[in-house]
Design an enzyme around this catalytic site. Structure first.
Site, PDB file in Angstrom:
ATOM      1  N   ASN A 167       5.395   8.675 -50.707  1.00 60.84           N
ATOM      2  CA  ASN A 167       6.039   9.183 -51.912  1.00 60.84           C
ATOM      3  C   ASN A 167       5.358   8.556 -53.130  1.00 60.84           C
ATOM      4  O   ASN A 167       5.492   7.361 -53.366  1.00 60.84           O
ATOM      5  CB  ASN A 167       7.530   8.823 -51.872  1.00 60.84           C
ATOM      6  CG  ASN A 167       8.299   9.350 -53.082  1.00 60.84           C
ATOM      7  OD1 ASN A 167       7.702   9.797 -54.055  1.00 60.84           O
ATOM      8  ND2 ASN A 167       9.611   9.277 -53.004  1.00 60.84           N
ATOM      9  N   HIS A 220       8.017  18.125 -53.927  1.00 57.54           N
ATOM     10  CA  HIS A 220       7.823  16.680 -54.069  1.00 57.54           C
ATOM     11  C   HIS A 220       7.770  16.085 -52.663  1.00 57.54           C
ATOM     12  O   HIS A 220       8.553  16.441 -51.795  1.00 57.54           O
ATOM     13  CB  HIS A 220       8.980  16.089 -54.863  1.00 57.54           C
ATOM     14  CG  HIS A 220       9.024  14.597 -54.818  1.00 57.54           C
ATOM     15  ND1 HIS A 220       7.920  13.827 -55.104  1.00 57.54           N
ATOM     16  CD2 HIS A 220      10.025  13.739 -54.504  1.00 57.54           C
ATOM     17  CE1 HIS A 220       8.250  12.553 -54.978  1.00 57.54           C
ATOM     18  NE2 HIS A 220       9.514  12.469 -54.608  1.00 57.54           N
ATOM     19  N   CYS A 257      10.807  10.760 -59.781  1.00 55.36           N
ATOM     20  CA  CYS A 257      10.083  11.672 -58.887  1.00 55.36           C
ATOM     21  C   CYS A 257      10.031  13.107 -59.416  1.00 55.36           C
ATOM     22  O   CYS A 257       9.179  13.890 -59.013  1.00 55.36           O
ATOM     23  CB  CYS A 257      10.703  11.651 -57.493  1.00 55.36           C
ATOM     24  SG  CYS A 257      10.557  10.035 -56.723  1.00 55.36           S
TER      25      CYS A 257
HETATM   26  O1  UT7 Z   1      11.905  10.986 -54.165  1.00 55.77           O
HETATM   27  C1  UT7 Z   1      13.259  10.816 -54.027  1.00 55.77           C
HETATM   28  C2  UT7 Z   1      13.420   9.444 -53.544  1.00 55.77           C
HETATM   29  N1  UT7 Z   1      13.718   9.173 -52.239  1.00 55.77           N
HETATM   30  C3  UT7 Z   1      14.021   9.945 -51.190  1.00 55.77           C
HETATM   31  O2  UT7 Z   1      13.994  11.124 -51.210  1.00 55.77           O
HETATM   32  C4  UT7 Z   1      14.425   9.233 -49.966  1.00 55.77           C
HETATM   33  C5  UT7 Z   1      15.653   9.822 -49.366  1.00 55.77           C
HETATM   34  N2  UT7 Z   1      16.096   9.142 -48.187  1.00 55.77           N
HETATM   35  C6  UT7 Z   1      15.370   9.049 -47.064  1.00 55.77           C
HETATM   36  O3  UT7 Z   1      14.262   9.541 -47.009  1.00 55.77           O
HETATM   37  C7  UT7 Z   1      15.981   8.387 -45.847  1.00 55.77           C
HETATM   38  O4  UT7 Z   1      17.347   8.118 -46.101  1.00 55.77           O
HETATM   39  C8  UT7 Z   1      15.264   7.094 -45.423  1.00 55.77           C
HETATM   40  C9  UT7 Z   1      13.901   7.449 -44.873  1.00 55.77           C
HETATM   41  C10 UT7 Z   1      15.121   6.173 -46.619  1.00 55.77           C
HETATM   42  C11 UT7 Z   1      16.048   6.406 -44.317  1.00 55.77           C
HETATM   43  O5  UT7 Z   1      16.272   7.284 -43.231  1.00 55.77           O
HETATM   44  P1  UT7 Z   1      17.727   7.395 -42.580  1.00 55.77           P
HETATM   45  O6  UT7 Z   1      17.587   8.305 -41.450  1.00 55.77           O
HETATM   46  O7  UT7 Z   1      18.679   7.755 -43.664  1.00 55.77           O
HETATM   47  O8  UT7 Z   1      17.928   5.927 -42.027  1.00 55.77           O
HETATM   48  P2  UT7 Z   1      19.067   4.863 -42.404  1.00 55.77           P
HETATM   49  O9  UT7 Z   1      18.913   4.402 -43.802  1.00 55.77           O
HETATM   50  O10 UT7 Z   1      20.381   5.413 -41.985  1.00 55.77           O
HETATM   51  O11 UT7 Z   1      18.685   3.686 -41.414  1.00 55.77           O
HETATM   52  C12 UT7 Z   1      18.832   3.810 -40.007  1.00 55.77           C
HETATM   53  C13 UT7 Z   1      18.509   2.482 -39.373  1.00 55.77           C
HETATM   54  C14 UT7 Z   1      19.262   1.314 -39.997  1.00 55.77           C
HETATM   55  O12 UT7 Z   1      19.580   0.416 -38.966  1.00 55.77           O
HETATM   56  P3  UT7 Z   1      21.077   0.377 -38.350  1.00 55.77           P
HETATM   57  O13 UT7 Z   1      21.958   0.045 -39.514  1.00 55.77           O
HETATM   58  O14 UT7 Z   1      21.310   1.734 -37.812  1.00 55.77           O
HETATM   59  O15 UT7 Z   1      20.962  -0.676 -37.339  1.00 55.77           O
HETATM   60  C15 UT7 Z   1      18.240   0.672 -40.902  1.00 55.77           C
HETATM   61  O16 UT7 Z   1      18.467  -0.711 -41.077  1.00 55.77           O
HETATM   62  O17 UT7 Z   1      17.112   2.196 -39.564  1.00 55.77           O
HETATM   63  C16 UT7 Z   1      16.972   0.889 -40.121  1.00 55.77           C
HETATM   64  N3  UT7 Z   1      15.778   0.881 -40.968  1.00 55.77           N
HETATM   65  C17 UT7 Z   1      14.547   0.650 -40.485  1.00 55.77           C
HETATM   66  N4  UT7 Z   1      14.105   0.401 -39.253  1.00 55.77           N
HETATM   67  C18 UT7 Z   1      12.774   0.231 -39.085  1.00 55.77           C
HETATM   68  C19 UT7 Z   1      15.694   1.101 -42.300  1.00 55.77           C
HETATM   69  N5  UT7 Z   1      14.418   1.027 -42.691  1.00 55.77           N
HETATM   70  C20 UT7 Z   1      13.694   0.745 -41.592  1.00 55.77           C
HETATM   71  C21 UT7 Z   1      12.320   0.545 -41.358  1.00 55.77           C
HETATM   72  N6  UT7 Z   1      11.903   0.294 -40.096  1.00 55.77           N
HETATM   73  N7  UT7 Z   1      11.399   0.626 -42.344  1.00 55.77           N
END
Ligand code: UT7
Length: 323
Positions: free
Chosen positions: A280, A250, A113
């Site tokens: 992204n 980004h 990225c």
């Molecule tokens: O370019 C650089 C590359 N990437 C990034 O910059 C990404 C950086 N990270 C992020 O943007 C965030 O961490 C995410 C958007 C990927 C995730 O957001 P989060 O607030 O950190 O959520 P999480 O991973 O803690 O997930 C929360 C809940 C989980 O369920 P439980 O364990 O709380 O029951 C996940 O299983 O949300 C669930 N979950 C989803 N639910 C619905 C994860 N993905 C999804 C989804 N739809 N697509």
């Protein structure tokens, strides 16, 4: 002193648009979850057979047109991509051929990225040393090809696209009033390599592999790393966030962008946001956002711009430039 000035920019996104509701039909997710956690509403996805070289070529042609030059005026092409057409030759060489460029050289660079920031930084060094006068810098990606479409934690985040700029040598006074790149900062730290990676490759599995990410871990490091390089760029130039006209980050996650802008005291109205309709797009995200702001007439000559990115590796970097 020689400055690297952006004299044209262009972009291309595939025709096909995939909305969050479309994705909810293939994985257990909702529009509400994706919008709340990321700010993404839709993304472009390449058609079957449409490649990174196709996207990059279109963006490159648009950038040349916007600069009012032809490929004969280009000395070098640098393509930032993590989704090349083939393991080799470099996809930039294919783009060079398609553009009808028979002189000079082309190579790819890979910083995921942060790829466009790394490519721009590389191009800036070639221009400042006099090695090249005009460089086509492209960011092009087809991340849809390396996504695991059964993994809801990653497949909702990414999209395909390409953006390109023409970077041109011009004389400056050596002050921060000069047009062009004022400073570049790049960093990497491979101790984080397992937090965002592709689980395949020619030398390991002999397969292409799929993107894997510990999203929370990436998020946790992102804001600090982004602030680190931006603060270094301001410190070196004696400029401040108040001097900025546009912050072009980004586009990975609206929450990361907002938190970075807040930490750096950059006013929300100066922040260019395209993550809502692009998702992204990795190395393509910054040139896509930049071109959109230029085409909307937001960016004016003399404006001060901060570009920044953070991604797999980890890699991170910032470019401060006057338009
Ligand atoms: O370019 C650089 C590359 N990437 C990034 O910059 C990404 C950086 N990270 C992020 O943007 C965030 O961490 C995410 C958007 C990927 C995730 O957001 P989060 O607030 O950190 O959520 P999480 O991973 O803690 O997930 C929360 C809940 C989980 O369920 P439980 O364990 O709380 O029951 C996940 O299983 O949300 C669930 N979950 C989803 N639910 C619905 C994860 N993905 C999804 C989804 N739809 N697509």
């Amino acid at each position: 002193m020689i400055r690297s000035v952006i004299s044209g920019c262009g972009s291309y996104t595939p025709e096909k648009i995939v909305t969050n509701d479309d994705l909810a039909k293939i994985v257990d997710t909702t529009d509400e979850w994706i919008v709340q956690r990321t700010g993404i509403k839709q993304r472009h996805i390449a058609a079957e057979g449409e490649t990174t070289a196709d996207l990059g070529e279109k963006a490159a042609r648009a950038a040349l047109k916007s600069a009012g030059i032809t490929v004969d005026d280009i000395d070098l092409i640098i393509l930032a991509t993590s989704t090349p057409n083939n393991t080799f030759p470099a996809t930039s060489v294919e783009i060079q051929h398609r553009l009808g460029m028979k002189h000079g050289a082309a190579f790819d660079t890979q910083a995921v990225c942060s790829g466009f920031v790394f490519a721009l930084t590389t191009a800036d060094q070639y221009i400042k040393t006099g090695f090249a006068k005009r460089i086509l810098v492209i960011g092009a990606e087809t991340f849809s090809r390396i996504l695991d479409w059964e993994d809801r934690t990653t497949c909702v985040l990414f999209g395909d696209g390409a953006g390109a700029v023409v970077l041109e040598a011009r004389e400056g006074d050596g002050t921060t009033d000069d047009q062009g790149i004022l400073t570049c900062k790049i960093r990497s730290d491979g101790s984080h390599k397992d937090k965002l990676y592709v689980d395949g490759g020619p030398s390991t599995t002999q397969t292409t592999g799929h993107l894997r990410m510990q999203g929370k871990e990436v998020f946790r490091h992102a804001v600090g790393m982004i602030a680190d390089v931006i603060e270094a760029a301001f410190e070196e130039t004696n400029l401040t966030p108040d001097d900025l006209n546009w912050f072009i980050p980004h586009q990975a996650n609206k929450r990361i962008i907002d938190a970075s802008a807040k930490k750096l005291k950059i006013a929300p109205e100066k922040v260019v946001i395209t993550v809502d309709h692009h998702g992204n797009t990795s190395a393509a995200s910054i040139p896509l956002a930049l071109c959109e702001a230029v085409e909307k007439g937001q960016i004016k000559k003399g404006d001060l711009l901060m570009l920044e990115a953070m991604g797999g590796g980890f890699t991170w970097g910032a470019v401060l430039l006057r338009w």
